[in-house]
Design a protein around this motif. Structure first.
Motif, PDB file in Angstrom:
ATOM      1  N   GLU A  50       0.822  -1.213   0.000  1.00 13.76           N
ATOM      2  CA  GLU A  50       0.000   0.000   0.000  1.00 13.76           C
ATOM      3  C   GLU A  50       0.853   1.258   0.000  1.00 13.76           C
ATOM      4  O   GLU A  50       0.411   2.301  -0.490  1.00 13.76           O
ATOM      5  CB  GLU A  50      -0.935  -0.011   1.206  1.00 13.76           C
ATOM      6  CG  GLU A  50      -2.018  -1.072   1.108  1.00 13.76           C
ATOM      7  CD  GLU A  50      -2.932  -1.080   2.317  1.00 13.76           C
ATOM      8  OE1 GLU A  50      -4.067  -0.591   2.189  1.00 13.76           O
ATOM      9  OE2 GLU A  50      -2.507  -1.565   3.380  1.00 13.76           O
ATOM     10  N   ALA A  51       2.065   1.182   0.533  1.00 12.02           N
ATOM     11  CA  ALA A  51       2.956   2.340   0.501  1.00 12.02           C
ATOM     12  C   ALA A  51       3.268   2.729  -0.937  1.00 12.02           C
ATOM     13  O   ALA A  51       3.319   3.915  -1.281  1.00 12.02           O
ATOM     14  CB  ALA A  51       4.248   2.047   1.256  1.00 12.02           C
ATOM     15  N   ALA A  54       0.173   4.435  -2.608  1.00 13.71           N
ATOM     16  CA  ALA A  54      -0.095   5.787  -2.122  1.00 13.71           C
ATOM     17  C   ALA A  54       0.956   6.790  -2.564  1.00 13.71           C
ATOM     18  O   ALA A  54       0.785   7.995  -2.352  1.00 13.71           O
ATOM     19  CB  ALA A  54      -0.189   5.785  -0.598  1.00 13.71           C
ATOM     20  N   THR A 327       8.996   3.883   4.197  1.00 13.25           N
ATOM     21  CA  THR A 327       8.292   5.056   4.714  1.00 13.25           C
ATOM     22  C   THR A 327       8.757   6.266   3.898  1.00 13.25           C
ATOM     23  O   THR A 327       9.868   6.271   3.360  1.00 13.25           O
ATOM     24  CB  THR A 327       8.582   5.311   6.199  1.00 13.25           C
ATOM     25  OG1 THR A 327       9.975   5.636   6.353  1.00 13.25           O
ATOM     26  CG2 THR A 327       8.258   4.078   7.040  1.00 13.25           C
ATOM     27  N   ASN A 347       2.537  14.451   1.208  1.00 16.70           N
ATOM     28  CA  ASN A 347       1.996  13.099   1.285  1.00 16.70           C
ATOM     29  C   ASN A 347       2.845  12.284   2.263  1.00 16.70           C
ATOM     30  O   ASN A 347       4.025  12.047   2.012  1.00 16.70           O
ATOM     31  CB  ASN A 347       2.026  12.459  -0.111  1.00 16.70           C
ATOM     32  CG  ASN A 347       1.306  11.131  -0.157  1.00 16.70           C
ATOM     33  OD1 ASN A 347       0.326  10.908   0.560  1.00 16.70           O
ATOM     34  ND2 ASN A 347       1.775  10.226  -0.996  1.00 16.70           N
ATOM     35  N   TRP A 349       3.650   8.847   4.522  1.00 11.68           N
ATOM     36  CA  TRP A 349       3.437   7.418   4.752  1.00 11.68           C
ATOM     37  C   TRP A 349       4.465   6.988   5.801  1.00 11.68           C
ATOM     38  O   TRP A 349       5.567   6.569   5.493  1.00 11.68           O
ATOM     39  CB  TRP A 349       3.598   6.607   3.466  1.00 11.68           C
ATOM     40  CG  TRP A 349       3.085   5.199   3.631  1.00 11.68           C
ATOM     41  CD1 TRP A 349       3.788   4.107   4.040  1.00 11.68           C
ATOM     42  CD2 TRP A 349       1.744   4.747   3.411  1.00 11.68           C
ATOM     43  NE1 TRP A 349       2.985   3.004   4.091  1.00 11.68           N
ATOM     44  CE2 TRP A 349       1.718   3.361   3.706  1.00 11.68           C
ATOM     45  CE3 TRP A 349       0.575   5.366   2.994  1.00 11.68           C
ATOM     46  CZ2 TRP A 349       0.564   2.591   3.592  1.00 11.68           C
ATOM     47  CZ3 TRP A 349      -0.577   4.599   2.881  1.00 11.68           C
ATOM     48  CH2 TRP A 349      -0.578   3.235   3.175  1.00 11.68           C
ATOM     49  N   LYS A 354      -0.438   8.458   8.224  1.00 14.52           N
ATOM     50  CA  LYS A 354      -0.655   8.274   6.792  1.00 14.52           C
ATOM     51  C   LYS A 354      -1.665   9.337   6.363  1.00 14.52           C
ATOM     52  O   LYS A 354      -2.859   9.214   6.643  1.00 14.52           O
ATOM     53  CB  LYS A 354      -1.135   6.859   6.505  1.00 14.52           C
ATOM     54  CG  LYS A 354      -0.079   5.803   6.866  1.00 14.52           C
ATOM     55  CD  LYS A 354      -0.580   4.410   6.754  1.00 14.52           C
ATOM     56  CE  LYS A 354       0.485   3.373   7.038  1.00 14.52           C
ATOM     57  NZ  LYS A 354       1.598   3.698   7.898  1.00 14.52           N
ATOM     58  N   ARG A 355      -1.182  10.371   5.681  1.00 12.53           N
ATOM     59  CA  ARG A 355      -1.985  11.579   5.530  1.00 12.53           C
ATOM     60  C   ARG A 355      -1.534  12.375   4.303  1.00 12.53           C
ATOM     61  O   ARG A 355      -0.357  12.361   3.938  1.00 12.53           O
ATOM     62  CB  ARG A 355      -1.841  12.427   6.788  1.00 12.53           C
ATOM     63  CG  ARG A 355      -2.571  13.751   6.804  1.00 12.53           C
ATOM     64  CD  ARG A 355      -2.422  14.416   8.178  1.00 12.53           C
ATOM     65  NE  ARG A 355      -2.942  13.558   9.231  1.00 12.53           N
ATOM     66  CZ  ARG A 355      -2.593  13.633  10.518  1.00 12.53           C
ATOM     67  NH1 ARG A 355      -1.703  14.530  10.907  1.00 12.53           N
ATOM     68  NH2 ARG A 355      -3.129  12.825  11.397  1.00 12.53           N
ATOM     69  N   THR A 356      -2.476  13.076   3.680  1.00  7.40           N
ATOM     70  CA  THR A 356      -2.159  14.055   2.644  1.00  7.40           C
ATOM     71  C   THR A 356      -2.642  15.419   3.122  1.00  7.40           C
ATOM     72  O   THR A 356      -3.794  15.570   3.526  1.00  7.40           O
ATOM     73  CB  THR A 356      -2.845  13.698   1.313  1.00  7.40           C
ATOM     74  OG1 THR A 356      -2.396  12.410   0.888  1.00  7.40           O
ATOM     75  CG2 THR A 356      -2.491  14.716   0.242  1.00  7.40           C
ATOM     76  N   ASN A 383      -5.716   9.093   6.407  1.00  7.16           N
ATOM     77  CA  ASN A 383      -5.919   7.657   6.256  1.00  7.16           C
ATOM     78  C   ASN A 383      -5.922   7.036   7.652  1.00  7.16           C
ATOM     79  O   ASN A 383      -4.914   7.053   8.359  1.00  7.16           O
ATOM     80  CB  ASN A 383      -4.792   7.068   5.402  1.00  7.16           C
ATOM     81  CG  ASN A 383      -4.966   5.594   5.119  1.00  7.16           C
ATOM     82  OD1 ASN A 383      -5.569   4.857   5.900  1.00  7.16           O
ATOM     83  ND2 ASN A 383      -4.432   5.151   3.997  1.00  7.16           N
ATOM     84  N   ALA A 386      -3.498   4.306  10.080  1.00  5.88           N
ATOM     85  CA  ALA A 386      -2.453   4.594  11.073  1.00  5.88           C
ATOM     86  C   ALA A 386      -3.016   4.652  12.486  1.00  5.88           C
ATOM     87  O   ALA A 386      -2.267   4.526  13.463  1.00  5.88           O
ATOM     88  CB  ALA A 386      -1.764   5.911  10.740  1.00  5.88           C
ATOM     89  N   HIS A 392     -11.174   6.955   5.635  1.00  7.36           N
ATOM     90  CA  HIS A 392     -10.508   8.247   5.680  1.00  7.36           C
ATOM     91  C   HIS A 392     -11.402   9.263   6.398  1.00  7.36           C
ATOM     92  O   HIS A 392     -12.626   9.182   6.339  1.00  7.36           O
ATOM     93  CB  HIS A 392     -10.216   8.761   4.267  1.00  7.36           C
ATOM     94  CG  HIS A 392      -9.253   7.916   3.503  1.00  7.36           C
ATOM     95  ND1 HIS A 392      -7.978   8.335   3.182  1.00  7.36           N
ATOM     96  CD2 HIS A 392      -9.364   6.655   3.015  1.00  7.36           C
ATOM     97  CE1 HIS A 392      -7.347   7.378   2.516  1.00  7.36           C
ATOM     98  NE2 HIS A 392      -8.177   6.347   2.392  1.00  7.36           N
TER      99      HIS A 392
END
Length: 402
Positions: A50-51, A54, A327, A347, A349, A354-356, A383, A386, A392
């Motif tokens: 998933e990293a 994203a 990460t 962005n 990770w 885990k956030r934008t 996200n 985390a 979300h």
């Protein structure tokens, strides 16, 4: 009746000054003569699972509230721009200039002569090809992207309050929303949020080719906001962070640091409704409080990208990426609607974050390098993986006041 929660808006934006934690950059990085293309940064580091998903332009555009059409537009835009606009000019290299009034761009060689194809024709990159010798007084943006001078200004802006004003005197609020530009979510379980960033020491209009090199720390934070007890009833956890990297500017260019220091944690919620950060470096210890676990690391980029003031930085560009052990933190240049509304999107990770986070700006008519930009507001896409949840949650600045 409008709820108290709906009445809160964001007040004047101020320079965000974090606790100094030093990037450790050295002069050789700042003086690098040929930076690797920032558009290729994602391809030079292999992420997993998933990293990896994203870390793409498509994922970030969607996280910022964009549509499939926006994704296609920006992917095509970066593809058309190619590598040349993101490289420091060197002998024989082609660079891209943003031309005045029309906002079109034309290629020229490093010696300033117009770039020509095999038949002697002018090479063009969108719009009508024009002789690059008319590049004086360049437009700050076009449909393809922004000039390096405008990128430098975006990096020099500030929002939120200084770190020492987060709390009793911080009047900035990002409120829970259903989606970007969506309705406010009146759920007391969701905390209010505040965010801030800026340079320290602050540069006052360094862009536009000042001869002296300026070195500053680009610093940023995000917190649960509990002014007036606004988050006292909240029960959903929210990750917080500090981060900083080097910014080198002046002499007609700007460079973004190769190393980024980042620290993240989730504050403890106390019985009295207050949020405690005891144990986090730089935070006073509250007697009897349990220490808050935190994660701290130095992440590194593959290069230290540099942009000349007269270069085009395409919309959809990855400005910089710092990573280690699957990460990362990325910095993207996107559009918030029209070409005159650039936004920088961070962005994250990280193991517990885990956030934008996007900050948008409006370029005023007649803008000149070093001039102020109008705050276009900010947006958070969190996200919840985390925080041990699914899906979300979103926060947004309701009033983009400065």
């Amino acid at each position: 009746m409008v709820s108290k929660r709906n009445q809160w808006t964001v007040s004047a934006a101020m320079l965000a000054v974090l606790a100094a934690c030093g990037s450790g950059e050295n002069g050789s990085d700042a003086a690098a003569s040929n930076a690797v293309s920032a558009s290729k940064a994602v391809e030079t580091v292999q992420f997993e699972g998933e990293a990896a998903q994203a870390a793409t332009l498509a994922a970030v555009v969607k996280a910022a509230g964009g549509t499939d059409a926006d994704v296609t537009e920006l992917q095509d835009n970066v593809s058309r721009a190619g590598d040349a606009p993101l490289l420091l000019a060197s002998v024989g290299q082609t660079v891209v200039d943003v031309l005045p009034s029309t906002g079109t761009v034309a290629l020229k060689a490093a010696d300033g002569a117009p770039a020509r194809g095999p038949a002697g024709e002018l090479v063009r990159a969108g719009g009508v090809a024009r002789d690059a010798s008319v590049a004086a007084g360049q437009a700050p943006y076009s449909v393809q992207g922004v000039s390096g001078a405008l990128l430098a200004t975006l990096l020099d802006q500030h929002a939120g309050n200084p770190l020492h004003e987060v709390g009793p005197t911080d009047h900035t609020f990002l409120v829970p929303v259903a989606a970007r530009n969506g309705s406010v979510v009146n759920d007391t379980a969701l905390p209010m949020v505040t965010a801030g960033f800026g340079l320290t020491p602050a540069n006052d209009g360094f862009q536009g080719g000042l001869p002296a090199e300026r070195r500053s720390q680009l610093q940023m934070y995000m917190r649960v906001q509990n002014l007036y007890g606004s988050s006292s009833a909240a029960t959903r956890p929210f990750g917080e962070f500090n981060m900083n990297t080097l910014l080198v500017s002046g002499a007609g260019s700007v460079s973004v640091g190769k190393m980024l220091h980042v620290m993240s944690w989730t504050p403890n919620k106390l019985d009295n409704g207050r949020y405690d950060r005891t144990g986090v470096p730089g935070v006073p210890v509250r007697e009897g409080a349990a220490p808050v676990p935190y994660w701290r690391a130095n992440l590194y980029g593959q290069n230290m990208p540099r942009w000349r003031d007269d270069q085009l930085v395409p919309y959809g560009s990855l400005v910089q990426q710092w990573s280690a052990d699957n990460t990362y933190v990325q910095l993207w240049l996107l559009k918030n609607g029209s070409s005159s509304q650039p936004q920088l999107c961070w962005n994250f990770w990280l193991p517990n974050l885990k956030r934008t986070y996007c900050q948008a700006w409006q370029v005023p008519g007649g803008w000149q390098p070093g001039g102020a930009l109008a705050n276009g507001g900010n947006f958070v896409n969190d996200n919840r993986m985390a925080q041990g949840e699914s899906g979300h949650l979103y926060w947004q600045q309701l009033t983009a006041g400065r």
